[in-house]
Write a protein that holds these residues in place. Structure first.
Motif, PDB file in Angstrom:
ATOM      1  N   UNK A  97       0.826  -1.209   0.000  1.00 17.64           N
ATOM      2  CA  UNK A  97       0.000   0.000   0.000  1.00 17.64           C
ATOM      3  C   UNK A  97       0.865   1.266   0.000  1.00 17.64           C
ATOM      4  N   UNK A  98       1.837   1.313   0.903  1.00 23.06           N
ATOM      5  CA  UNK A  98       2.639   2.532   1.030  1.00 23.06           C
ATOM      6  C   UNK A  98       3.619   2.692  -0.128  1.00 23.06           C
ATOM      7  N   UNK A  99       3.969   1.610  -0.769  1.00 22.13           N
ATOM      8  CA  UNK A  99       4.813   1.728  -1.960  1.00 22.13           C
ATOM      9  C   UNK A  99       4.040   2.402  -3.093  1.00 22.13           C
ATOM     10  N   UNK A 100       2.767   2.037  -3.251  1.00 18.38           N
ATOM     11  CA  UNK A 100       1.941   2.694  -4.272  1.00 18.38           C
ATOM     12  C   UNK A 100       1.807   4.184  -3.983  1.00 18.38           C
ATOM     13  N   UNK A 101       1.622   4.520  -2.696  1.00 13.55           N
ATOM     14  CA  UNK A 101       1.521   5.927  -2.324  1.00 13.55           C
ATOM     15  C   UNK A 101       2.832   6.667  -2.639  1.00 13.55           C
ATOM     16  N   UNK A 102       3.966   6.022  -2.363  1.00 17.26           N
ATOM     17  CA  UNK A 102       5.258   6.637  -2.656  1.00 17.26           C
ATOM     18  C   UNK A 102       5.480   6.843  -4.148  1.00 17.26           C
ATOM     19  N   UNK A 103       5.078   5.863  -4.963  1.00 12.77           N
ATOM     20  CA  UNK A 103       5.222   6.000  -6.422  1.00 12.77           C
ATOM     21  C   UNK A 103       4.386   7.167  -6.929  1.00 12.77           C
ATOM     22  N   UNK A 104       3.179   7.312  -6.389  1.00  9.72           N
ATOM     23  CA  UNK A 104       2.338   8.438  -6.802  1.00  9.72           C
ATOM     24  C   UNK A 104       2.993   9.766  -6.447  1.00  9.72           C
ATOM     25  N   UNK A 105       3.544   9.871  -5.238  1.00  5.48           N
ATOM     26  CA  UNK A 105       4.189  11.128  -4.833  1.00  5.48           C
ATOM     27  C   UNK A 105       5.380  11.455  -5.724  1.00  5.48           C
ATOM     28  N   UNK A 106       6.163  10.442  -6.098  1.00 10.06           N
ATOM     29  CA  UNK A 106       7.326  10.677  -6.955  1.00 10.06           C
ATOM     30  C   UNK A 106       6.895  11.153  -8.331  1.00 10.06           C
ATOM     31  N   UNK A 107       5.938  10.463  -8.938  1.00 11.95           N
ATOM     32  CA  UNK A 107       5.499  10.815 -10.293  1.00 11.95           C
ATOM     33  C   UNK A 107       4.837  12.192 -10.302  1.00 11.95           C
ATOM     34  N   UNK A 108       3.954  12.459  -9.326  1.00 10.70           N
ATOM     35  CA  UNK A 108       3.254  13.749  -9.289  1.00 10.70           C
ATOM     36  C   UNK A 108       4.224  14.909  -9.098  1.00 10.70           C
ATOM     37  N   UNK A 109       5.192  14.749  -8.201  1.00 12.54           N
ATOM     38  CA  UNK A 109       6.149  15.832  -7.953  1.00 12.54           C
ATOM     39  C   UNK A 109       7.042  16.078  -9.168  1.00 12.54           C
ATOM     40  N   UNK A 110       7.454  15.022  -9.860  1.00 11.53           N
ATOM     41  CA  UNK A 110       8.305  15.195 -11.044  1.00 11.53           C
ATOM     42  C   UNK A 110       7.545  15.898 -12.166  1.00 11.53           C
ATOM     43  N   UNK A 111       6.317  15.485 -12.423  1.00 12.37           N
ATOM     44  CA  UNK A 111       5.538  16.099 -13.503  1.00 12.37           C
ATOM     45  C   UNK A 111       5.249  17.569 -13.202  1.00 12.37           C
ATOM     46  N   UNK A 112       4.889  17.865 -11.964  1.00 10.03           N
ATOM     47  CA  UNK A 112       4.629  19.260 -11.608  1.00 10.03           C
ATOM     48  C   UNK A 112       5.909  20.091 -11.643  1.00 10.03           C
ATOM     49  N   UNK A 113       7.031  19.492 -11.252  1.00  9.46           N
ATOM     50  CA  UNK A 113       8.303  20.209 -11.313  1.00  9.46           C
ATOM     51  C   UNK A 113       8.643  20.585 -12.752  1.00  9.46           C
ATOM     52  N   UNK A 114       8.509  19.648 -13.673  1.00 14.98           N
ATOM     53  CA  UNK A 114       8.832  19.910 -15.080  1.00 14.98           C
ATOM     54  C   UNK A 114       7.903  20.969 -15.657  1.00 14.98           C
ATOM     55  N   UNK A 115       6.607  20.856 -15.389  1.00 15.45           N
ATOM     56  CA  UNK A 115       5.655  21.825 -15.947  1.00 15.45           C
ATOM     57  C   UNK A 115       5.870  23.222 -15.370  1.00 15.45           C
TER      58      UNK A 115
END
Length: 316
Positions: free
Chosen positions: A283-301
Motif C-alpha cells: 500500500x505505502x509503496x503505491x503511495x510513494x510512487x504516486x508522490x514521486x510521479x506527481x512531484x516530477x511532472x509538476x516540477x517539469x511543468x
C-alpha cells in the motif's frame, strides 16, 4: 483650321497618355499598399520599407503566449490527480490494522501536505506573470519534500532513515517488534480474514484451492506454509503428515506453531507477520510512487512555465 486640328491632335495625344498611365497603375488595387506607393525605386518611402500585413500576424510573442497558456493549462490538469488523491487519503485512511502502528496520523499529515501543494501550485500558475522567480522558488520547496518522502516510502535509497514512518525498514522494525505482536495478532483475528477465506472456499477441493489467489494475510496467517507439506481438509484445517523439518529454516518453525484451532491457526507464525508486512508495504509503496510521479511532472511543468514567462518578459 490647321491650327485647330493640331491643337485637337495634341489634346487627344495627352488624353491617350493619361489613360495609359491610369491603366498601368490599375493593378495596384490588388497589391499591398507598400508595393504601390513610391513608383520608381528612388521615390520616398519605397515598397521595400513597408511591412506587409501577413508578416505582422506572425508575431513570435503570440506563439510564446499560446505555449505559456498551454503549459499553464497542463499544470492545472496535473494538479487534479493530487486533489483526487487527497480525497482518497481522508476517506481510506486506515486499513489492515494500521492504527496499531499509528500510520493513519502519518497518512493524514501527507494529505494535509498535499493540500498545501495543490493550493501553492495553482496560485503560482495564476501569479506567474507578476512573480515568476519567487513563484518558482515557493513551489519547489513542497515539490522537493514530496519527492523525498516518495523516495523514502518506496525505499529507493540505501541510506534510508529508520525514523521515516511507513518506509520499508520502519515497517519491518515495527511489525517484528515483540511489543506489537499480540496487538497485530488480535487485530487480524478480529478482522475475520480467515473466516471470510473459509466461506469463500468451502466447496473447493485441494487442487482447486491451490490455484486460488490469496492475499498476503490469508496465505500467511490462515494456512500453514507449503514447506510443511500438510494435507488439505479446508482452508483453515490441515492434517500434519510428519514431514521433515529443517531447524535452520525460520519458516520451518511455523510448522510446529500451526494449530487448527480457529483462534490460533498461524497467527504466531513468521509467515503471518511477513504477510502483514507485505500488505502494508504494498500500500505505502503505491503511495510513494504516486508522490514521486506527481512531484516530477509538476516540477517539469512549473519549470517550463517559468522559462516561458521570463522569455516573454525579456522579448517585451
Amino acid at each position: 483650321m490647321a491650327e485647330n486640328e493640331n491643337n485637337g491632335n495634341a489634346v487627344a495625344e495627352e488624353a491617350r497618355a493619361i489613360v495609359a498611365v491610369v491603366e498601368e497603375k490599375a493593378p495596384c488595387k490588388d497589391k499591398e499598399l507598400g508595393d504601390c506607393g513610391g513608383g520608381g525605386g528612388g521615390g520616398g518611402g519605397g515598397g521595400d520599407d513597408d511591412i506587409p500585413k501577413a508578416s505582422k500576424n506572425k508575431n513570435p510573442l503570440l506563439e510564446i503566449n499560446n505555449l505559456e497558456k498551454a503549459i499553464a493549462t497542463m499544470t492545472l490538469i496535473l494538479s487534479i490527480p493530487v486533489l483526487g488523491f487527497i480525497v482518497w487519503i481522508f476517506y481510506v485512511r486506515e486499513s489492515e490494522c494500521e492504527s496499531i502502528l499509528k500510520l493513519p496520523s502519518f497518512q493524514i499529515g501527507i494529505g494535509v501536505g498535499l493540500i498545501f501543494l495543490f493550493l501553492i501550485s495553482n496560485a503560482v500558475v495564476f501569479l506567474r506573470s507578476r512573480y515568476p522567480v519567487l513563484g518558482l522558488l515557493i513551489v519547489m520547496v513542497p515539490l522537493l519534500l514530496t519527492f523525498i518522502i516518495g523516495l523514502a516510502l518506496v525505499g529507493a535509497y540505501k541510506m534510508e532513515s529508520r525514523s521515516v514512518a511507513a518506509s520499508p525498514k520502519w515497517l519491518r522494525l515495527k511489525v517484528f517488534d515483540q511489543a506489537h505482536s499480540q496487538d497485530i495478532k488480535t487485530c487480524i483475528y478480529d478482522s475475520g480474514a480467515c473466516d471470510d477465506l473459509v466461506s469463500r472456499t468451502l466447496m473447493l477441493k485441494s487442487y482447486d484451492f491451490s490455484l486460488k489467489k490469496l492475499s498476503f494475510i490469508e496465505s500467511g496467517c490462515c494456512m500453514p506454509a507449503t514447506i510443511c507439506e500438510m494435507e488439505y481438509v479446508n482452508a483453515t484445517f490441515w492434517r500434519k503428515t510428519g514431514g521433515p523439518i529443517d531447524p535452520s529454516n525460520p519458516y520451518d518453525s511455523d510448522c510446529n506453531l500451526w494449530d487448527n484451532e480457529r483462534g490460533n491457526l498461524c497467527y504466531n507464525c513468521i509467515s503471518c507477520k511477513t504477510g502483514f508486512l507485505r500488505t502494508l508495504q504494498a500500500k505505502w509503496r503505491k503511495l510513494g510512487i504516486f508522490l514521486i510521479v506527481a512531484s516530477l511532472l509538476l516540477f517539469i511543468s512549473h519549470l517550463i512555465l517559468f522559462l516561458s514567462s521570463v522569455f516573454k518578459q525579456f522579448r517585451i
